[in-house]
Design a protein around this motif. Structure first.
Motif, short mmCIF file in Angstrom:
data_model
loop_
_atom_site.label_atom_id
_atom_site.label_comp_id
_atom_site.label_asym_id
_atom_site.label_seq_id
_atom_site.Cartn_x
_atom_site.Cartn_y
_atom_site.Cartn_z
N ALA A 230 1.23 -1.41 0.21
CA ALA A 230 -0.10 0.09 0.13
C ALA A 230 0.52 1.58 0.08
O ALA A 230 0.54 2.23 -0.50
N GLN A 231 1.98 1.06 0.79
CA GLN A 231 3.43 1.78 0.24
C GLN A 231 3.53 2.72 -0.66
O GLN A 231 3.84 3.73 -1.16
N CYS A 232 3.43 1.67 -1.66
CA CYS A 232 3.73 2.16 -3.08
C CYS A 232 2.17 3.05 -3.52
O CYS A 232 2.31 3.18 -4.58
N LEU A 233 1.10 2.88 -3.23
CA LEU A 233 0.12 3.75 -4.19
C LEU A 233 0.11 5.01 -3.24
O LEU A 233 0.24 5.43 -2.52
N LEU A 235 -2.63 6.44 -2.96
CA LEU A 235 -3.77 6.74 -2.06
C LEU A 235 -3.56 7.57 -0.88
O LEU A 235 -4.19 7.56 -0.38
N ALA A 236 -2.93 6.06 -0.52
CA ALA A 236 -2.35 5.76 0.49
C ALA A 236 -1.49 7.32 1.39
O ALA A 236 -2.15 7.73 2.27
N HIS A 237 -0.66 7.37 0.96
CA HIS A 237 -0.05 8.35 1.26
C HIS A 237 -0.91 10.26 0.52
O HIS A 237 -0.43 11.26 1.69
N VAL A 238 -1.79 10.29 -0.13
CA VAL A 238 -2.49 11.47 0.44
C VAL A 238 -3.42 11.55 1.42
O VAL A 238 -3.56 12.62 2.21
N VAL A 239 -4.28 10.01 1.91
CA VAL A 239 -4.95 9.71 3.00
C VAL A 239 -3.46 10.33 4.03
O VAL A 239 -3.88 10.81 5.48
N MET A 240 -2.83 9.50 4.15
CA MET A 240 -1.33 9.85 5.19
C MET A 240 -1.35 11.75 5.71
O MET A 240 -0.97 11.91 6.56
N LEU A 241 -1.83 12.58 4.70
CA LEU A 241 -1.79 13.76 4.98
C LEU A 241 -2.54 13.92 5.25
O LEU A 241 -2.66 15.28 5.86
N VAL A 242 -4.25 13.86 4.68
CA VAL A 242 -5.39 14.86 4.49
C VAL A 242 -5.96 14.61 6.22
O VAL A 242 -6.66 14.87 6.72
N ARG A 243 -5.39 13.29 6.34
CA ARG A 243 -6.07 12.53 7.60
C ARG A 243 -5.84 13.50 9.16
O ARG A 243 -6.42 14.20 9.63
N LEU A 258 4.95 13.91 0.07
CA LEU A 258 4.80 14.79 -0.80
C LEU A 258 5.95 14.41 -1.84
O LEU A 258 5.36 14.15 -3.30
N ALA A 259 6.71 13.65 -1.79
CA ALA A 259 7.83 13.17 -2.58
C ALA A 259 7.06 11.95 -3.42
O ALA A 259 7.21 12.05 -5.22
N VAL A 260 5.95 11.10 -2.79
CA VAL A 260 5.86 10.12 -3.56
C VAL A 260 4.66 11.02 -4.62
O VAL A 260 4.71 10.35 -6.19
N ILE A 261 3.76 11.50 -3.76
CA ILE A 261 2.95 12.19 -4.98
C ILE A 261 2.98 12.93 -5.82
O ILE A 261 3.06 13.16 -7.30
N VAL A 262 4.23 13.71 -5.73
CA VAL A 262 5.29 14.53 -6.87
C VAL A 262 5.51 13.48 -7.86
O VAL A 262 5.83 13.73 -9.36
N GLY A 263 6.80 12.71 -7.37
CA GLY A 263 7.13 11.53 -8.09
C GLY A 263 6.36 10.89 -9.15
O GLY A 263 6.24 10.38 -10.24
N TYR A 264 3.91 10.63 -8.64
CA TYR A 264 3.90 9.99 -9.59
C TYR A 264 3.14 11.02 -10.79
O TYR A 264 2.84 11.05 -11.77
N ILE A 265 3.21 12.57 -10.62
CA ILE A 265 3.40 13.57 -11.02
C ILE A 265 4.06 13.27 -12.06
O ILE A 265 3.75 13.81 -13.75
#
Length: 282
Positions: A230-233, A235-243, A258-265
């Motif tokens: 799940a750490q590779c997804l 959405l999991a990192h978005v939830v960990m920031l938003v919650r 944030l680095a994971v999200i930007v990397g995906y972008i």
């Protein structure tokens, strides 16, 4: 004396040429320019004419999930991570609404403009390249994610499910997340032969990501191997920031998330632009 020749259009040579071309496209980075804003602006103007039904459709289902699961299932679950299940679920629904909003726009709407309406072809006749069109579509899908999620945040605040004004910091996180989810969906759009192809993405990627990213229950309740996956997804990192932002908690390793999200972008825009160029530029 006769000389036999082998046609260059044999299946093997065609496949090899296609593979070489894709490799070349993948190595070339997208060309960034502000021309993408014209694509965003065009899509916004079209959406504005159908704003009310669009908002009702994208906003109604997440609110229904929040109220039905929050009040219904919450009676049996009780508290989760020191908060009521309704509060816990609200932040997850915000993230899932962002994912679905960006995904549907970058799949169905973008594919319609690409194939049925030939809008992309018309835009490419202007002084604009494929990279501009793809980035404009992704940016617009991210905006749709922000609109949908903002509505859920507002509902959560009215229901008393938000800890304080720091919840406004959710909005830039959601916008970033929208770019990531839209980029993934745009890859599917670039290779899809028809609308039916999207079912593979929903079944094999989107549904598992929704269920395994901490939206409806804590990640810690899953087996260790699943938690690692799940750490590779994104959405999991978005939830960990938003919650934590919505519930007033502390964020663990915000730079990593944030680095994971930007990397995906970056990765998904690069790949989707390359695939779109291969599809459109003959």
């Amino acid at each position: 004396m006769s000389i036999s020749t082998q046609s260059d259009s044999s299946p093997g040579s065609v496949a090899s040429a296609a593979g070489d071309r894709l490799g070349t496209e993948l190595r070339r980075p997208p060309i960034l320019s502000l021309r993408f804003f014209a694509v965003w602006q065009r899509n916004f103007r079209v959406w504005r004419k159908l704003m009310l039904p669009s908002l009702l459709g994208n906003f109604g289902e997440p609110v229904l999930y929040l109220l039905a699961l929050g009040y219904g299932l919450g009676q049996f679950v009780g508290e989760v991570e020191g908060m009521s299940y309704m509060v816990f679920l609200a932040s997850g629904i915000v993230c899932s609404a962002a994912m679905t909003g960006a995904t549907f726009e970058a799949l169905y709407s973008a594919f319609t403009r690409l194939t049925q309406q030939q809008t992309w072809a018309a835009m490419l006749a202007a002084p604009m390249n494929v990279d501009d069109v793809v980035l404009g579509e992704i940016a617009w899908a991210a905006t749709k994610a922000l609109i949908n999620a903002s509505a859920i945040v507002l509902v959560a605040a009215l229901l008393g499910l938000v800890a304080g004004p720091q919840a406004l910091l959710v909005l830039p996180v959601i916008l970033l997340a929208g770019f990531a989810f839209a980029g993934i969906a745009m890859i599917v759009t670039a290779i899809s032969p028809s609308y039916d192809f999207f079912l593979y993405y929903f079944t094999l990627v989107m549904t598992p990501m929704l269920l395994l990213s901490g939206v409806f229950f804590p990640l810690e309740s899953l087996p260790g191997a699943v938690q690692i996956g799940a750490q590779c997804l994104p959405l999991a990192h978005v939830v960990m920031l938003v919650r934590p932002l919505m519930t007033g908690g502390a964020i663990d390793a915000p730079i990593l998330h944030l680095a994971v999200i930007v990397g995906y972008i970056i990765a998904t825009y690069w790949l989707s632009a390359a695939l779109a160029r291969r599809r459109l530029v003959r």
